[in-house]
Design a protein around this motif. Structure first.
Motif, short mmCIF file in Angstrom:
data_model
loop_
_atom_site.label_atom_id
_atom_site.label_comp_id
_atom_site.label_asym_id
_atom_site.label_seq_id
_atom_site.Cartn_x
_atom_site.Cartn_y
_atom_site.Cartn_z
N HIS A 36 58.77 45.80 29.22
CA HIS A 36 58.93 46.47 30.56
C HIS A 36 59.60 45.51 31.44
N HIS A 38 63.31 43.53 34.09
CA HIS A 38 64.82 43.28 34.54
C HIS A 38 65.23 42.29 34.19
N TYR A 54 68.11 49.10 47.78
CA TYR A 54 67.33 47.65 47.75
C TYR A 54 68.06 46.00 47.21
N ALA A 81 67.42 48.22 36.16
CA ALA A 81 66.87 48.21 37.35
C ALA A 81 68.07 48.58 38.65
N THR A 82 67.39 50.01 38.96
CA THR A 82 68.54 50.88 40.02
C THR A 82 69.82 49.84 41.10
N ARG A 129 66.62 55.64 31.23
CA ARG A 129 66.01 55.72 31.67
C ARG A 129 66.52 57.09 33.26
N ARG A 135 62.60 57.18 46.76
CA ARG A 135 62.43 55.81 47.61
C ARG A 135 63.66 54.91 46.28
N TYR A 162 60.35 57.68 35.11
CA TYR A 162 59.62 56.89 36.11
C TYR A 162 59.65 58.37 36.57
N HIS A 186 54.53 53.20 34.14
CA HIS A 186 53.51 53.45 34.94
C HIS A 186 52.87 54.21 34.67
N ARG A 223 51.42 46.48 40.75
CA ARG A 223 52.11 47.57 41.86
C ARG A 223 51.02 48.98 41.86
N ASP A 262 56.27 43.66 33.46
CA ASP A 262 57.75 44.62 34.85
C ASP A 262 58.54 42.85 36.06
N PRO A 266 60.22 43.97 41.01
CA PRO A 266 60.97 44.28 42.50
C PRO A 266 60.14 45.15 43.25
N ASN A 267 60.99 44.83 44.41
CA ASN A 267 59.90 46.07 45.66
C ASN A 267 58.11 45.24 45.93
#
Ligand code: 0GY
Length: 310
Positions: A36, A38, A54, A81-82, A129, A135, A162, A186, A223, A262, A266-267
Protein backbone atom coordinates in the motif's frame (compact mmCIF):
# COMPACT_ATOMS: atom_id res chain seq x y z
CA UNK A 1 14.63 12.26 -2.24
CA UNK A 2 13.70 15.82 -1.18
CA UNK A 3 9.96 16.58 -1.33
CA UNK A 4 8.94 19.37 -3.67
CA UNK A 5 5.60 21.04 -4.15
CA UNK A 6 5.99 21.44 -7.91
CA UNK A 7 3.30 23.03 -10.04
CA UNK A 8 0.48 23.02 -7.47
CA UNK A 9 0.18 24.68 -4.10
CA UNK A 10 0.06 22.10 -1.35
CA UNK A 11 -2.85 22.07 1.11
CA UNK A 12 -1.83 24.24 4.10
CA UNK A 13 -0.91 22.25 7.21
CA UNK A 14 -0.22 19.11 5.23
CA UNK A 15 3.19 17.69 6.14
CA UNK A 16 5.81 16.74 3.55
CA UNK A 17 6.93 13.13 3.49
CA UNK A 18 10.11 12.46 5.42
CA UNK A 19 13.15 12.35 3.18
CA UNK A 20 15.68 10.72 5.52
CA UNK A 21 14.14 7.41 6.60
CA UNK A 22 16.15 5.18 8.93
CA UNK A 23 17.48 1.86 7.73
CA UNK A 24 15.10 -0.59 9.45
CA UNK A 25 16.51 -2.91 12.07
CA UNK A 26 13.96 -5.52 11.04
CA UNK A 27 15.32 -7.29 7.96
CA UNK A 28 12.45 -7.89 5.57
CA UNK A 29 12.14 -11.41 4.12
CA UNK A 30 13.34 -11.85 0.54
CA UNK A 31 10.61 -10.89 -1.90
CA UNK A 32 8.76 -8.57 0.51
CA UNK A 33 6.03 -6.40 -0.99
CA UNK A 34 5.03 -2.91 0.16
CA UNK A 35 1.35 -3.48 -0.66
CA UNK A 36 0.00 0.00 0.00
CA UNK A 37 1.77 3.10 -1.29
CA UNK A 38 1.03 5.93 -3.68
CA UNK A 39 2.62 8.20 -6.27
CA UNK A 40 1.64 11.87 -6.38
CA UNK A 41 2.26 13.55 -9.70
CA UNK A 42 4.66 15.19 -10.09
CA UNK A 43 1.88 17.72 -10.62
CA UNK A 44 3.65 19.41 -13.54
CA UNK A 45 3.58 16.13 -15.47
CA UNK A 46 0.46 14.48 -14.02
CA UNK A 47 -1.90 17.23 -12.81
CA UNK A 48 -4.01 16.63 -9.71
CA UNK A 49 -7.73 16.10 -10.28
CA UNK A 50 -10.02 19.15 -10.21
CA UNK A 51 -12.38 17.33 -7.79
CA UNK A 52 -9.60 16.50 -5.27
CA UNK A 53 -10.10 17.24 -1.57
CA UNK A 54 -6.41 17.95 -0.90
CA UNK A 55 -3.30 18.87 -2.86
CA UNK A 56 -0.33 16.75 -1.86
CA UNK A 57 3.38 17.31 -2.02
CA UNK A 58 4.75 15.66 -5.19
CA UNK A 59 6.01 12.10 -4.65
CA UNK A 60 7.36 10.56 -7.84
CA UNK A 61 7.84 6.98 -8.96
CA UNK A 62 11.61 7.34 -8.75
CA UNK A 63 11.34 8.52 -5.15
CA UNK A 64 9.06 5.57 -4.38
CA UNK A 65 11.44 3.08 -5.99
CA UNK A 66 14.39 4.59 -4.06
CA UNK A 67 12.45 4.13 -0.81
CA UNK A 68 11.60 0.53 -1.78
CA UNK A 69 15.29 -0.26 -2.22
CA UNK A 70 16.33 1.59 0.94
CA UNK A 71 13.82 -0.26 3.13
CA UNK A 72 14.56 -3.65 1.57
CA UNK A 73 11.30 -4.33 -0.26
CA UNK A 74 11.34 -6.06 -3.62
CA UNK A 75 8.00 -4.92 -4.95
CA UNK A 76 5.28 -2.29 -4.58
CA UNK A 77 1.52 -2.26 -4.94
CA UNK A 78 0.69 1.32 -5.89
CA UNK A 79 -2.82 2.43 -4.99
CA UNK A 80 -4.51 5.26 -6.83
CA UNK A 81 -4.97 8.15 -4.39
CA UNK A 82 -8.05 10.36 -4.43
CA UNK A 83 -6.04 13.47 -5.35
CA UNK A 84 -5.66 11.98 -8.85
CA UNK A 85 -9.38 11.11 -9.14
CA UNK A 86 -10.01 8.58 -11.91
CA UNK A 87 -7.05 9.73 -13.98
CA UNK A 88 -4.67 6.83 -13.49
CA UNK A 89 -1.85 8.26 -15.68
CA UNK A 90 0.72 8.72 -12.90
CA UNK A 91 -0.02 5.23 -11.57
CA UNK A 92 0.24 3.62 -15.02
CA UNK A 93 3.47 5.49 -15.74
CA UNK A 94 4.95 4.20 -12.48
CA UNK A 95 3.88 0.62 -13.22
CA UNK A 96 5.37 0.76 -16.71
CA UNK A 97 8.70 2.01 -15.35
CA UNK A 98 8.89 -0.49 -12.50
CA UNK A 99 10.41 -3.33 -14.50
CA UNK A 100 7.56 -5.60 -13.40
CA UNK A 101 8.24 -4.84 -9.73
CA UNK A 102 5.00 -2.90 -9.20
CA UNK A 103 1.34 -3.72 -9.61
CA UNK A 104 -1.51 -1.28 -9.19
CA UNK A 105 -4.99 -0.57 -7.90
CA UNK A 106 -6.84 1.99 -10.02
CA UNK A 107 -9.91 4.17 -9.68
CA UNK A 108 -12.37 3.91 -12.57
CA UNK A 109 -15.74 5.34 -13.41
CA UNK A 110 -18.73 3.56 -14.87
CA UNK A 111 -17.95 4.82 -18.40
CA UNK A 112 -14.48 3.19 -18.53
CA UNK A 113 -14.13 1.18 -21.75
CA UNK A 114 -13.08 -2.47 -21.99
CA UNK A 115 -10.14 -1.28 -24.04
CA UNK A 116 -9.00 1.02 -21.22
CA UNK A 117 -9.39 -1.78 -18.66
CA UNK A 118 -7.33 -4.10 -20.87
CA UNK A 119 -4.59 -1.45 -21.21
CA UNK A 120 -4.55 -1.03 -17.43
CA UNK A 121 -4.34 -4.79 -16.98
CA UNK A 122 -1.42 -4.97 -19.41
CA UNK A 123 0.37 -2.25 -17.39
CA UNK A 124 -0.10 -4.22 -14.15
CA UNK A 125 -3.37 -3.03 -12.59
CA UNK A 126 -5.03 -5.82 -10.62
CA UNK A 127 -7.78 -4.04 -8.69
CA UNK A 128 -10.03 -1.03 -8.29
CA UNK A 129 -10.49 1.05 -5.17
CA UNK A 130 -13.87 2.14 -3.82
CA UNK A 131 -13.46 4.91 -1.27
CA UNK A 132 -16.19 5.70 1.28
CA UNK A 133 -14.22 8.10 3.48
CA UNK A 134 -16.34 11.23 3.23
CA UNK A 135 -13.51 13.73 3.76
CA UNK A 136 -11.75 12.26 0.69
CA UNK A 137 -14.40 11.73 -1.97
CA UNK A 138 -17.86 12.68 -3.19
CA UNK A 139 -20.59 10.07 -3.04
CA UNK A 140 -20.86 7.49 -5.85
CA UNK A 141 -24.08 5.45 -6.10
CA UNK A 142 -23.65 1.82 -5.04
CA UNK A 143 -25.28 0.50 -8.25
CA UNK A 144 -22.52 2.21 -10.19
CA UNK A 145 -19.82 0.62 -8.02
CA UNK A 146 -21.45 -2.81 -8.27
CA UNK A 147 -21.54 -2.48 -12.05
CA UNK A 148 -17.80 -1.70 -12.03
CA UNK A 149 -17.10 -4.65 -9.71
CA UNK A 150 -18.97 -7.01 -12.01
CA UNK A 151 -16.97 -5.79 -14.99
CA UNK A 152 -13.49 -5.90 -13.45
CA UNK A 153 -14.19 -9.43 -12.20
CA UNK A 154 -13.71 -10.53 -15.80
CA UNK A 155 -10.02 -9.51 -15.60
CA UNK A 156 -9.56 -11.39 -12.32
CA UNK A 157 -9.18 -8.10 -10.43
CA UNK A 158 -10.29 -7.44 -6.87
CA UNK A 159 -11.92 -4.50 -5.07
CA UNK A 160 -10.12 -2.47 -2.40
CA UNK A 161 -12.47 -0.70 0.02
CA UNK A 162 -11.63 2.23 2.28
CA UNK A 163 -14.11 3.21 4.97
CA UNK A 164 -14.37 4.31 8.61
CA UNK A 165 -15.33 1.72 11.26
CA UNK A 166 -18.56 3.55 12.16
CA UNK A 167 -19.80 3.14 8.58
CA UNK A 168 -19.40 -0.65 8.36
CA UNK A 169 -22.99 -1.48 9.47
CA UNK A 170 -24.44 0.70 6.73
CA UNK A 171 -22.05 -0.64 4.09
CA UNK A 172 -22.22 -4.31 5.16
CA UNK A 173 -24.83 -5.46 2.61
CA UNK A 174 -23.00 -3.81 -0.25
CA UNK A 175 -19.60 -5.16 0.76
CA UNK A 176 -20.87 -8.69 1.29
CA UNK A 177 -22.52 -8.67 -2.15
CA UNK A 178 -19.30 -7.80 -3.99
CA UNK A 179 -18.43 -10.59 -6.46
CA UNK A 180 -14.64 -10.48 -6.12
CA UNK A 181 -11.92 -10.71 -3.50
CA UNK A 182 -12.34 -7.64 -1.29
CA UNK A 183 -9.35 -5.98 0.39
CA UNK A 184 -10.01 -3.61 3.30
CA UNK A 185 -7.66 -0.68 3.79
CA UNK A 186 -6.18 -0.19 7.26
CA UNK A 187 -8.41 -2.73 9.09
CA UNK A 188 -11.49 -0.61 8.38
CA UNK A 189 -10.00 2.26 10.41
CA UNK A 190 -10.86 1.12 13.96
CA UNK A 191 -11.11 3.71 16.70
CA UNK A 192 -8.25 2.38 18.83
CA UNK A 193 -9.67 4.10 21.90
CA UNK A 194 -12.50 1.58 21.78
CA UNK A 195 -11.80 -1.88 23.25
CA UNK A 196 -10.38 -4.42 20.84
CA UNK A 197 -13.11 -6.82 22.08
CA UNK A 198 -15.82 -4.16 21.83
CA UNK A 199 -18.73 -4.17 19.39
CA UNK A 200 -17.05 -2.03 16.72
CA UNK A 201 -13.95 -4.14 16.11
CA UNK A 202 -15.87 -7.38 16.75
CA UNK A 203 -18.07 -6.47 13.81
CA UNK A 204 -15.00 -6.08 11.64
CA UNK A 205 -13.66 -9.45 12.81
CA UNK A 206 -17.05 -11.00 12.04
CA UNK A 207 -16.96 -9.44 8.57
CA UNK A 208 -13.69 -11.27 7.89
CA UNK A 209 -14.74 -14.48 9.68
CA UNK A 210 -17.98 -14.84 7.76
CA UNK A 211 -16.57 -13.91 4.34
CA UNK A 212 -13.44 -15.70 3.24
CA UNK A 213 -13.12 -13.46 0.20
CA UNK A 214 -12.33 -10.51 2.52
CA UNK A 215 -8.70 -9.56 3.18
CA UNK A 216 -7.28 -6.73 5.26
CA UNK A 217 -4.28 -4.44 5.13
CA UNK A 218 -2.91 -4.22 8.67
CA UNK A 219 -1.31 -0.92 7.75
CA UNK A 220 -1.28 2.69 8.92
CA UNK A 221 -0.51 2.57 12.65
CA UNK A 222 0.59 6.20 12.26
CA UNK A 223 -2.91 7.12 11.03
CA UNK A 224 -4.87 5.11 13.59
CA UNK A 225 -2.76 5.71 16.69
CA UNK A 226 -3.82 8.11 19.40
CA UNK A 227 -0.78 7.42 21.63
CA UNK A 228 1.39 8.42 18.66
CA UNK A 229 4.97 7.94 17.60
CA UNK A 230 6.83 8.95 20.73
CA UNK A 231 7.65 6.78 23.71
CA UNK A 232 5.37 8.03 26.50
CA UNK A 233 7.48 6.95 29.46
CA UNK A 234 10.74 5.96 27.90
CA UNK A 235 9.59 2.34 27.64
CA UNK A 236 6.56 2.33 25.42
CA UNK A 237 7.23 2.04 21.71
CA UNK A 238 5.57 3.95 18.90
CA UNK A 239 1.94 3.30 17.99
CA UNK A 240 1.45 0.78 20.82
CA UNK A 241 -2.30 1.33 20.90
CA UNK A 242 -2.62 -0.10 17.37
CA UNK A 243 -0.70 -3.33 18.10
CA UNK A 244 -3.60 -5.34 19.64
CA UNK A 245 -5.83 -4.66 16.62
CA UNK A 246 -3.30 -5.49 13.94
CA UNK A 247 -1.94 -8.51 15.78
CA UNK A 248 -5.40 -9.93 16.23
CA UNK A 249 -6.17 -9.67 12.52
CA UNK A 250 -2.79 -11.16 11.51
CA UNK A 251 -3.22 -14.12 13.88
CA UNK A 252 -6.87 -14.80 13.01
CA UNK A 253 -6.44 -14.50 9.24
CA UNK A 254 -2.77 -15.12 8.43
CA UNK A 255 -3.54 -15.99 4.79
CA UNK A 256 -5.57 -12.84 4.13
CA UNK A 257 -3.46 -9.95 5.40
CA UNK A 258 -1.22 -7.46 3.61
CA UNK A 259 1.08 -4.71 4.82
CA UNK A 260 2.15 -1.40 3.29
CA UNK A 261 3.97 1.77 4.24
CA UNK A 262 1.28 4.14 2.91
CA UNK A 263 4.12 6.34 1.67
CA UNK A 264 3.94 9.33 1.06
CA UNK A 265 1.35 9.44 3.86
CA UNK A 266 -1.33 11.82 2.57
CA UNK A 267 -3.26 14.09 4.91
CA UNK A 268 -1.05 13.83 7.96
CA UNK A 269 -0.88 17.04 9.94
CA UNK A 270 0.46 16.08 13.38
CA UNK A 271 3.49 14.01 12.57
CA UNK A 272 5.09 12.39 9.57
CA UNK A 273 6.35 8.85 10.15
CA UNK A 274 9.83 7.63 9.38
CA UNK A 275 9.20 4.72 7.01
CA UNK A 276 12.20 2.85 8.41
CA UNK A 277 10.59 2.88 11.85
CA UNK A 278 7.29 1.79 10.35
CA UNK A 279 9.03 -1.31 9.02
CA UNK A 280 10.34 -1.93 12.53
CA UNK A 281 6.71 -2.01 13.70
CA UNK A 282 6.02 -5.17 11.65
CA UNK A 283 7.48 -7.76 14.10
CA UNK A 284 5.15 -6.47 16.80
CA UNK A 285 2.08 -7.38 14.77
CA UNK A 286 3.43 -10.45 12.95
CA UNK A 287 5.47 -12.06 15.66
CA UNK A 288 6.88 -15.17 13.98
CA UNK A 289 8.92 -15.57 10.79
CA UNK A 290 6.09 -17.67 9.38
CA UNK A 291 3.50 -14.92 9.93
CA UNK A 292 5.93 -12.35 8.54
CA UNK A 293 6.46 -14.38 5.35
CA UNK A 294 2.74 -14.74 4.77
CA UNK A 295 2.08 -11.05 5.43
CA UNK A 296 4.94 -9.66 3.38
CA UNK A 297 5.63 -12.23 0.66
CA UNK A 298 3.16 -15.10 0.15
CA UNK A 299 -0.12 -13.19 0.44
CA UNK A 300 0.73 -10.19 -1.75
CA UNK A 301 2.24 -12.54 -4.33
CA UNK A 302 -0.89 -14.67 -4.41
CA UNK A 303 -3.04 -11.60 -5.02
CA UNK A 304 -0.81 -9.49 -7.27
CA UNK A 305 1.76 -11.84 -8.85
CA UNK A 306 -0.04 -15.21 -8.96
CA UNK A 307 2.14 -16.19 -11.91
CA UNK A 308 5.15 -16.46 -9.54
CA UNK A 309 4.94 -20.02 -8.28
CA UNK A 310 8.18 -20.50 -6.34
C1 0GY B 1 -4.36 6.35 2.49
C2 0GY B 1 -5.18 7.20 3.33
C3 0GY B 1 -5.72 8.41 3.03
C4 0GY B 1 -5.83 8.99 1.74
C5 0GY B 1 -6.08 8.31 0.61
O1 0GY B 1 -6.53 8.15 -1.63
C6 0GY B 1 -6.33 8.93 -0.69
O2 0GY B 1 -6.36 10.15 -0.81
O3 0GY B 1 -6.14 7.00 0.61
C7 0GY B 1 -6.30 9.17 4.15
O4 0GY B 1 -6.37 10.41 4.06
O5 0GY B 1 -6.72 8.54 5.17
O6 0GY B 1 -4.50 5.15 2.54
O7 0GY B 1 -3.55 6.85 1.73
Amino acid sequence: MKPTSGAFEKTPGWLDWFDGPAKPQFVLPAGAVDAHCHVFGPGAQFPYAPERKYTPCDASKDQLFALRDHLGFEKNVIVQATCHGADNSALIDALKHSGGQARGVATVKRDVTDQALQAMHDAGVRGVRFNFVKRLVDFTPKEELMEIANRIKHWGWHVVIYFEAVDLPELWDFFTALPTTVVVDHMGRPNVQHPVDGPEFSLFMKFMQQHDNVWSKVSCPERLSVSGPKALNGEQQAYQDVVPYARRVVEAFPERVLWGTDWPHPNLKDHMPDDGLLVDFIPQIAVTPELQSKLLVDNPRRLYWPEITV
